[in-house]
Scaffold this motif. Structure first.
Motif, PDB file in Angstrom:
ATOM      1  N   LYS A   1       0.983  -1.263  -0.193  1.00 54.83           N
ATOM      2  CA  LYS A   1      -0.151   0.213  -0.050  1.00 54.83           C
ATOM      3  C   LYS A   1       0.947   1.324  -0.054  1.00 54.83           C
ATOM      4  N   GLY A   2       2.155   1.056  -0.134  1.00 54.40           N
ATOM      5  CA  GLY A   2       2.939   2.206  -0.183  1.00 54.40           C
ATOM      6  C   GLY A   2       3.383   2.830   1.312  1.00 54.40           C
ATOM      7  N   LEU A   3       3.133   2.128   2.188  1.00 54.43           N
ATOM      8  CA  LEU A   3       3.212   2.526   3.764  1.00 54.43           C
ATOM      9  C   LEU A   3       4.389   1.702   4.360  1.00 54.43           C
ATOM     10  N   ALA A   4       5.081   2.315   5.348  1.00 49.20           N
ATOM     11  CA  ALA A   4       5.961   1.369   6.164  1.00 49.20           C
ATOM     12  C   ALA A   4       5.221   1.153   7.575  1.00 49.20           C
ATOM     13  N   GLU A   5       5.372   0.069   8.329  1.00 45.71           N
ATOM     14  CA  GLU A   5       5.099  -0.151   9.616  1.00 45.71           C
ATOM     15  C   GLU A   5       6.094   0.157  10.533  1.00 45.71           C
ATOM     16  N   ILE A   6       5.948   1.202  11.378  1.00 43.33           N
ATOM     17  CA  ILE A   6       6.765   1.596  12.390  1.00 43.33           C
ATOM     18  C   ILE A   6       6.547   1.081  13.518  1.00 43.33           C
ATOM     19  N   ASN A   7       7.284   0.495  14.330  1.00 42.13           N
ATOM     20  CA  ASN A   7       7.203  -0.102  15.624  1.00 42.13           C
ATOM     21  C   ASN A   7       8.227   0.561  16.512  1.00 42.13           C
ATOM     22  N   VAL A   8       7.517   1.101  17.606  1.00 39.24           N
ATOM     23  CA  VAL A   8       8.554   1.827  18.885  1.00 39.24           C
ATOM     24  C   VAL A   8       8.466   0.800  19.957  1.00 39.24           C
ATOM     25  N   PHE A   9       9.638   0.584  20.463  1.00 42.01           N
ATOM     26  CA  PHE A   9       9.924  -0.338  21.496  1.00 42.01           C
ATOM     27  C   PHE A   9      10.463   0.496  22.776  1.00 42.01           C
ATOM     28  N   ASP A  10      10.067   0.400  23.898  1.00 38.70           N
ATOM     29  CA  ASP A  10      10.809   0.523  25.220  1.00 38.70           C
ATOM     30  C   ASP A  10      11.798  -0.425  25.344  1.00 38.70           C
ATOM     31  N   LEU A  11      13.043   0.198  25.587  1.00 38.26           N
ATOM     32  CA  LEU A  11      14.203  -0.639  25.510  1.00 38.26           C
ATOM     33  C   LEU A  11      14.995  -0.522  26.920  1.00 38.26           C
ATOM     34  N   THR A  12      15.456  -1.749  27.457  1.00 40.08           N
ATOM     35  CA  THR A  12      16.353  -1.934  28.323  1.00 40.08           C
ATOM     36  C   THR A  12      17.708  -2.754  27.803  1.00 40.08           C
ATOM     37  N   GLN A  13      18.929  -1.961  27.706  1.00 42.29           N
ATOM     38  CA  GLN A  13      19.781  -2.484  26.970  1.00 42.29           C
ATOM     39  C   GLN A  13      21.162  -2.354  28.251  1.00 42.29           C
ATOM     40  N   VAL A  14      21.631  -4.004  28.059  1.00 45.52           N
ATOM     41  CA  VAL A  14      22.654  -4.121  29.148  1.00 45.52           C
ATOM     42  C   VAL A  14      24.093  -3.605  28.259  1.00 45.52           C
ATOM     43  N   ARG A  15      24.810  -2.869  28.871  1.00 43.59           N
ATOM     44  CA  ARG A  15      26.236  -2.426  28.210  1.00 43.59           C
ATOM     45  C   ARG A  15      26.883  -2.022  29.541  1.00 43.59           C
ATOM     46  N   TYR A  16      28.238  -2.698  29.318  1.00 45.77           N
ATOM     47  CA  TYR A  16      29.052  -2.479  30.207  1.00 45.77           C
ATOM     48  C   TYR A  16      28.643  -2.698  31.574  1.00 45.77           C
ATOM     49  N   GLY A  17      27.862  -3.791  31.809  1.00 45.00           N
ATOM     50  CA  GLY A  17      27.413  -4.568  33.022  1.00 45.00           C
ATOM     51  C   GLY A  17      26.293  -3.887  33.653  1.00 45.00           C
ATOM     52  N   GLU A  18      25.699  -2.695  33.159  1.00 48.35           N
ATOM     53  CA  GLU A  18      24.798  -1.989  33.777  1.00 48.35           C
ATOM     54  C   GLU A  18      23.352  -1.985  32.833  1.00 48.35           C
ATOM     55  N   GLU A  19      22.204  -1.792  33.349  1.00 43.51           N
ATOM     56  CA  GLU A  19      21.198  -1.619  32.393  1.00 43.51           C
ATOM     57  C   GLU A  19      20.789  -0.136  31.896  1.00 43.51           C
ATOM     58  N   ARG A  20      20.700   0.257  30.760  1.00 45.32           N
ATOM     59  CA  ARG A  20      20.196   1.395  30.256  1.00 45.32           C
ATOM     60  C   ARG A  20      19.127   1.521  29.489  1.00 45.32           C
ATOM     61  N   GLU A  21      18.258   2.457  30.065  1.00 45.71           N
ATOM     62  CA  GLU A  21      17.005   2.693  29.559  1.00 45.71           C
ATOM     63  C   GLU A  21      17.083   3.499  28.105  1.00 45.71           C
ATOM     64  N   GLY A  22      16.524   3.210  27.019  1.00 41.43           N
ATOM     65  CA  GLY A  22      16.401   3.924  25.905  1.00 41.43           C
ATOM     66  C   GLY A  22      15.133   3.304  24.916  1.00 41.43           C
ATOM     67  N   HIS A  23      15.406   3.368  23.752  1.00 44.40           N
ATOM     68  CA  HIS A  23      14.234   3.113  23.041  1.00 44.40           C
ATOM     69  C   HIS A  23      14.744   2.257  21.478  1.00 44.40           C
ATOM     70  N   ALA A  24      13.931   1.494  21.074  1.00 43.95           N
ATOM     71  CA  ALA A  24      14.431   0.798  19.737  1.00 43.95           C
ATOM     72  C   ALA A  24      13.205   0.838  18.696  1.00 43.95           C
ATOM     73  N   VAL A  25      13.453   1.014  17.433  1.00 38.53           N
ATOM     74  CA  VAL A  25      12.564   1.276  16.380  1.00 38.53           C
ATOM     75  C   VAL A  25      12.670   0.100  15.386  1.00 38.53           C
ATOM     76  N   MET A  26      11.720  -0.454  15.041  1.00 37.59           N
ATOM     77  CA  MET A  26      11.803  -1.480  14.035  1.00 37.59           C
ATOM     78  C   MET A  26      10.873  -1.095  12.975  1.00 37.59           C
ATOM     79  N   ILE A  27      11.624  -0.645  11.716  1.00 39.81           N
ATOM     80  CA  ILE A  27      10.622  -0.421  10.680  1.00 39.81           C
ATOM     81  C   ILE A  27      10.710  -1.468   9.350  1.00 39.81           C
ATOM     82  N   PHE A  28       9.486  -2.014   9.258  1.00 38.55           N
ATOM     83  CA  PHE A  28       9.120  -3.073   8.201  1.00 38.55           C
ATOM     84  C   PHE A  28       8.467  -2.294   6.828  1.00 38.55           C
ATOM     85  N   VAL A  29       9.074  -2.761   5.806  1.00 37.78           N
ATOM     86  CA  VAL A  29       8.739  -2.332   4.514  1.00 37.78           C
ATOM     87  C   VAL A  29       9.077  -3.007   3.374  1.00 37.78           C
ATOM     88  N   THR A  30       8.350  -3.081   2.454  1.00 37.79           N
ATOM     89  CA  THR A  30       8.636  -3.666   1.266  1.00 37.79           C
ATOM     90  C   THR A  30       9.224  -2.785   0.198  1.00 37.79           C
TER      91      THR A  30
END
Length: 307
Positions: free
Chosen positions: A51-80
Motif C-alpha cells: 500500500k506504499g506505507l511502512a510499519e513503524i514499531n516503537v519499543f521501550d528498550l532496556t539495554q545492558v552495556r558495560y554490566g549495567e542496564e540502560r534505558e532507551g528506545h528501539a525502532v523497527m521499521i518493516f517495509v517492502t
C-alpha cells in the motif's frame, strides 16, 4: 518406413514438442509473476504490505552495556521495496530492471541509549526476499558512539555470505570472510512473511550482528536450537538458544497475519553465573509513508510515535 512406424514417430515428436512448449510456457508464466514462498498468501500479503506505507514499531528498550542496564528506545521499521538481486541495492527504476528486480521485506532496526556521558546508536538492515526461497540477500549493521564506529556488511553470493567488517579496534578492523549459514537477524523478517518459514530444531545460525559488535566475539556460524512456544492472547514466541555462547533470544509475535512483533529479549549468561537481560517491549505501531514527511511541520508526528 511402415505407416504405423511413421505414425508412431510423428506422434512421439509431436508429444516431445508439446512437452517442450508446455515447459517453456511454465517458465514464462513464472517469470511474469511471483513464484511465491510456501506460506506467503499473495492476496493477503499484498493487501497489507503493498500500500506504499511502512510499519513503524516503537519499543521501550532496556539495554545492558558495560554490566549495567540502560534505558532507551528501539525502532523497527518493516517495509517492502524493489531490490536488485545482482547489485543488491534498492532499485531506482524497478520497471526497467526486468528479471533482476526482486521484492524484499526490509527491516531497519535502530537502538538508542546512553552510557554515562555518551550516547550509543545502532542500526541493523535486513533485506529478505519475499518470493525467492533463499537466505536474505543482504544485511548491514553499524554501531556509533563517541569512541568510534564499526560497520558490517553481508552479501549472499555463490551459496554463502561474503562478509566485510570494519572497526576502529585494531584487533577487529578490516576483515573479509565467507560464512555459509542462516543469519539470526532475518528471523524477524521470516516471522513477518510467515512464522512457518522459521526453521525449528537444531540449526546453524550467524548470531545477531549487533550482538557480535557488542560482545567482540569472532563472527562465525554457531549451533543453535529453535523452539516454538504458544502463549495466551493469540501470541506465540520463538526461543533461540546458543549453548556454546550461553545466549538465548526470545521473540514474541502475534500468531495471525500480519504477525506483528510484540517484544524481543536477549539473555546472556556470564562466566560467574549472572545473567544480563536486554529487552524491548512494543508501545506504538503506525503505518506511515515517513519518507514523504520530512518537512518541519511533520515533527509533531514523532510525539505520536512516542519518540
Amino acid at each position: 518406413m511402415k505407416f504405423q512406424d511413421l505414425k508412431f514417430s510423428l506422434l512421439t515428436n509431436y508429444s516431445r514438442a508439446l512437452l517442450g512448449w508446455s515447459s517453456l510456457l511454465l517458465v514464462l508464466l513464472s517469470a511474469c509473476g511471483p513464484e511465491g514462498r510456501d506460506g506467503v498468501k499473495e492476496e493477503e500479503f499484498a493487501g497489507y504490505w503493498y500500500k506504499g506505507l511502512a510499519e513503524i514499531n516503537v519499543f521501550d528498550l532496556t539495554q545492558v552495556r558495560y554490566g549495567e542496564e540502560r534505558e532507551g528506545h528501539a525502532v523497527m521499521i518493516f517495509v517492502t521495496e524493489d531490490f536488485s538481486r545482482r547489485k543488491q541495492v534498492k532499485l531506482d527504476d524497478p520497471s526497467g530492471a526486468g528479471a533482476d528486480a526482486r521484492k524484499v521485506m526490509k527491516l531497519n532496526m535502530m537502538r538508542e541509549f546512553v552510557t554515562g556521558i555518551y550516547p550509543y546508536h545502532t542500526m541493523l538492515s535486513v533485506f529478505t526476499p519475499v518470493y525467492d526461497e533463499v537466505n536474505s540477500y543482504k544485511l548491514t549493521a553499524s554501531v556509533t558512539e563517541w569512541c568510534g564506529q564499526a560497520f558490517t556488511q553481508m552479501n549472499w553470493k555463490n551459496s554463502g555470505y561474503q562478509v566485510k567488517l570494519f572497526s576502529y579496534f585494531e584487533s577487529e578492523g578490516d576483515q573479509e570472510l565467507k560464512i555459509d549459514a542462516q543469519p539470526e537477524d532475518e528471523l524477524f523478517n521470516l516471522i513477518r512473511l510467515n512464522p512457518e518459514l522459521v526453521p525449528l530444531g537444531d540449526v546453524r545460525l550467524i548470531p545477531s550482528l549487533i550482538y557480535q559488535r557488542f560482545s567482540h566475539v569472532p563472527l562465525s556460524s554457531e549451533r543453535a536450537k529453535i523452539s516454538l512456544e504458544e502463549l495466551r492472547d493469540n501470541t506465540n514466541q520463538f526461543v533461540v538458544n546458543y549453548p556454546t555462547l550461553k545466549r538465548t533470544l526470545t521473540i514474541q509475535f502475534k500468531k495471525f497475519f500480519p504477525y506483528e512483533i510484540i517484544s524481543w529479549e536477549e539473555v546472556q549468561a556470564k562466566p560467574n553465573g549472572d545473567k544480563e537481560v536486554t529487552k524491548a517491549v512494543r508501545r506504538n505501531l503506525e503505518m506511515v509513508d515517513y519518507w514523504e514527511k520530512n518537512n518541519k511541520i511533520f515533527e509533531p508526528l514523532r510525539k505520536d510515535l512516542g519518540l
